[in-house]
Enzyme design. Structure first.
Site, short mmCIF file in Angstrom:
data_model
loop_
_atom_site.label_atom_id
_atom_site.label_comp_id
_atom_site.label_asym_id
_atom_site.label_seq_id
_atom_site.Cartn_x
_atom_site.Cartn_y
_atom_site.Cartn_z
N GLU A 266 0.84 -1.20 0.00
CA GLU A 266 0.00 0.00 0.00
C GLU A 266 0.88 1.26 0.00
O GLU A 266 2.02 1.23 0.47
CB GLU A 266 -0.89 -0.02 1.26
N ASN B 287 -12.37 -1.33 -1.11
CA ASN B 287 -11.70 -1.89 0.07
C ASN B 287 -12.42 -1.42 1.33
O ASN B 287 -12.74 -0.22 1.44
CB ASN B 287 -10.24 -1.41 0.11
N GLU B 288 -12.68 -2.33 2.23
CA GLU B 288 -13.29 -1.97 3.52
C GLU B 288 -14.38 -0.92 3.32
O GLU B 288 -14.37 0.16 3.93
CB GLU B 288 -12.23 -1.51 4.54
N TYR C 129 -7.10 -9.08 11.38
CA TYR C 129 -5.76 -8.84 11.93
C TYR C 129 -5.61 -9.52 13.28
O TYR C 129 -6.57 -9.63 14.05
CB TYR C 129 -5.51 -7.34 12.07
N GLU D 269 -6.35 -9.20 3.68
CA GLU D 269 -5.49 -8.53 4.67
C GLU D 269 -5.46 -9.41 5.91
O GLU D 269 -6.52 -9.69 6.50
CB GLU D 269 -6.01 -7.13 5.02
N GLN E 1 1.87 -6.18 5.66
CA GLN E 1 2.14 -5.90 4.27
C GLN E 1 3.56 -6.37 3.95
O GLN E 1 4.32 -6.65 4.86
CB GLN E 1 1.97 -4.42 3.98
O1 AHR Z 1 -3.11 -2.58 6.18
C1 AHR Z 1 -3.40 -1.38 6.77
C2 AHR Z 1 -4.86 -0.99 6.66
O2 AHR Z 1 -5.65 -1.88 7.38
C3 AHR Z 1 -5.45 -1.02 5.29
O3 AHR Z 1 -5.20 0.15 4.57
C4 AHR Z 1 -6.93 -1.13 5.55
O4 AHR Z 1 -7.61 -1.79 4.51
C5 AHR Z 1 -6.97 -1.89 6.87
O5 AHR Z 1 -7.82 -1.28 7.77
#
Ligand code: AHR
Length: 515
Positions: A29, A176-177, A252, A308, A357
């Site tokens: 990103e 995205n999101e 996450y 992600e 990432q």
């Molecule tokens: O990876 C960091 C961020 O986490 C990304 O930009 C977003 O899609 C997520 O909230």
């Protein structure tokens, strides 16, 4: 400490679903030093580069056979306007990257630079289009610019910018999101938008898009259900939708809270186990979303994409909070190895996953030092490297007799040993993680349906869970040969020291059957 002893059975001749190589996917990103000062150092840099792309980074990533690279975000994708990133660099407009540090983005790394990076890496692009602040026309024209052969306004523009041939682009993200930074939409509203945007992202020539709708956060199964409903099927029909072919989900691993995620390197054993419980919940996550999808698509034609995943810690002291720069320890490596075992077990539905990432951001493979410019491979990098034989391999079931050893962590029960296996090109690959911080484990695997020869094993471990690599000590956590295994008849015994990740690979005799 007493060893845990585990007895398991693997039928090496009964192949399960193929593990898509794309579950070993990546994500880059415009965030912190991932692109600028990471992948892209500029043509005038004294770091060896090609067209501004850092070559030692390329070389390190090529060794992982990375299958795809998602770009330009993340949250950044929904404020990115691709036309700002083409043409002469000194004429490209400057914008503010409002999500990530409020820094200026000069657009010097744009479509052509990204596609050149993919070509250098030998990887497939996965482009995330802008739904949040973009237009259908803008997204549609980006597809045309990239993939249309012959004569058309966007094809002419691409040629005027120096690229004659269209590129091949398969993976295409519709936002995205979109429940958050990508537009704060409701599931019902976004599902309509995904159909609309999906309609105008065309296939040109033999380029066939695989469109991925922006999916749920964590355990929001309702979001997944709304997207599945919009494909218009319930029950046993085959879903054959051209709006989108897959849905994503983001998850996450955060041991603490969003406000206080904890340090990447300073943590105690309780925090370590809490982290592993969160990582292991990925299995529940994929099972839950898959179950919802099964109601609408029992033939599993719609893919699930975890685009992600990874650990998210507090940033390293003294670094920009908007840059999400964190160190990476043996703990992160074990988070990765557990994720991969889960991915292998969900090979029937999971078509892609992207760690967040690749470089200098969150759970990175590579960290580069902004001062010395040194490049460091993280413990997570080594897990990707040790596991790459699973890419496109047939999954093999691992049945455990009497269950795996467990540990109570708060209200949760953590299985402290994790195993997965696959078969490809006449080789079997077993991955084994011992998550116990203190006790070793011994795994005894009865191999049925074929014998192993030319067996080799590697191990990734360290004196402490907190150990990590730095420019001064780049190999504190690095794989080495493991002689803690034996093979006797059809029994493979593998010794797993406390907090270790081990792979065992061998040539297998005999033919296979599908499951
Ligand atoms: O990876 C960091 C961020 O986490 C990304 O930009 C977003 O899609 C997520 O909230």
């Amino acid at each position: 400490m007493t060893d845990n002893v585990i007895a398991a059975v693997v039928n090496v001749d009964i192949e399960g679903p193929r593990i898509s190589r794309h579950v070993y996917g990546h994500f880059a990103e415009h965030l912190g030093r991932c692109i600028y000062g990471g992948f892209y150092v500029g043509e005038d840099s004294d770091i060896p580069n090609e067209g501004g792309i850092r070559l030692d980074v390329v070389e390190a990533l090529r060794a992982l056979d990375i299958p795809n690279l998602r770009w330009p975000g993340g949250c950044f994708a929904d404020e990115y306007h691709w036309m700002d990133g083409i043409g002469p660099k000194d004429e490209r407009p400057v914008m503010v990257n409002t999500h990530w540090g409020g820094v200026e983005e000069n657009n010097h790394f744009g479509t052509h630079e990204f596609m050149a990076l993919c070509e250098l890496l030998g990887t497939e692009p996965y482009i995330s289009g802008n739904v949040g602040s973009g237009t259908v026309r803008e997204m549609s024209e980006w597809v045309e610019y990239l993939t249309r052969d012959g004569d058309s306004p966007m094809a002419r523009l691409r040629k005027a910018n120096g690229r004659q041939e269209p590129w091949k682009v398969r993976f295409w993200g519709l936002g995205n999101e979109t429940w958050g930074c990508g537009g704060n939409m409701t599931a019902e509203h976004y599902a309509q938008e995904a159909r609309r945007y999906g309609t105008y992202c065309r296939d040109y020539g033999d380029n066939k898009l695989y469109k991925i709708a922006a999916g749920a956060s964590d355990f929001n199964y309702d979001w997944t259900e709304q997207l599945m409903k919009q494909l218009g099927h319930l029950g046993c029909q085959r879903v054959n939708s051209s709006f989108y072919h897959a849905l994503s989900v983001h998850y996450y691993t955060i041991a603490g809270t969003w406000a206080n995620k904890g340090s990447a390197t300073v943590f105690d054993t309780d925090e370590y186990y809490a982290t592993m419980v969160k990582a292991a919940r990925t299995d529940e996550l994929l099972t839950g979303h898959s179950n919802v999808m099964d109601c609408y698509d029992p033939h599993k034609t719609v893919g699930l994409v975890l685009d992600e995943w990874g650990t998210w810690w507090d940033v390293e002291p003294g670094t920009n909070p908007g840059f999400l720069y964190q160190q990476n320890t043996l703990r992160d490596a074990l988070v990765a190895s557990v994720h991969f075992d889960i991915f292998h077990r969900h090979a029937d539905r999971l078509v892609m996953a992207n760690i967040a990432q690749t470089l200098n951001v969150l759970q990175a493979m590579i960290l580069t030092d902004p001062d010395s410019k040194a490049l460091v491979l993280t413990p997570t990098y080594h897990v990707f490297q040790m596991n790459k034989g699973h890419q496109d391999a047939a999954s093999l079931r691992v049945d455990v007799r009497g269950g795996l050893p467990t540990r109570e962590v708060g209200d949760a029960t953590l299985e402290t040993v994790s195993v997965s296996a696959s078969r490809k090109d006449g080789r079997v690959l077993l991955s084994l993680s011992n998550l116990d911080a203190d006790a070793a484990a011994d795994v005894e695997i009865e191999l049925r349906g074929g014998a192993l020869s030319e067996v080799e094993s590697r191990i990734l471990t360290a004196g402490a869970l907190q150990d990590h690599n730095t420019p001064e000590s780049p190999e504190s956590v690095a794989p080495r040969a493991h002689n803690g295994f034996s093979i006797e008849g059809d029994t493979l015994r593998v010794h797993l020291p406390a907090h270790s990740f081990v792979t065992v690979t061998g040539t297998v005799s005999g033919s296979t059957r599908g499951r």
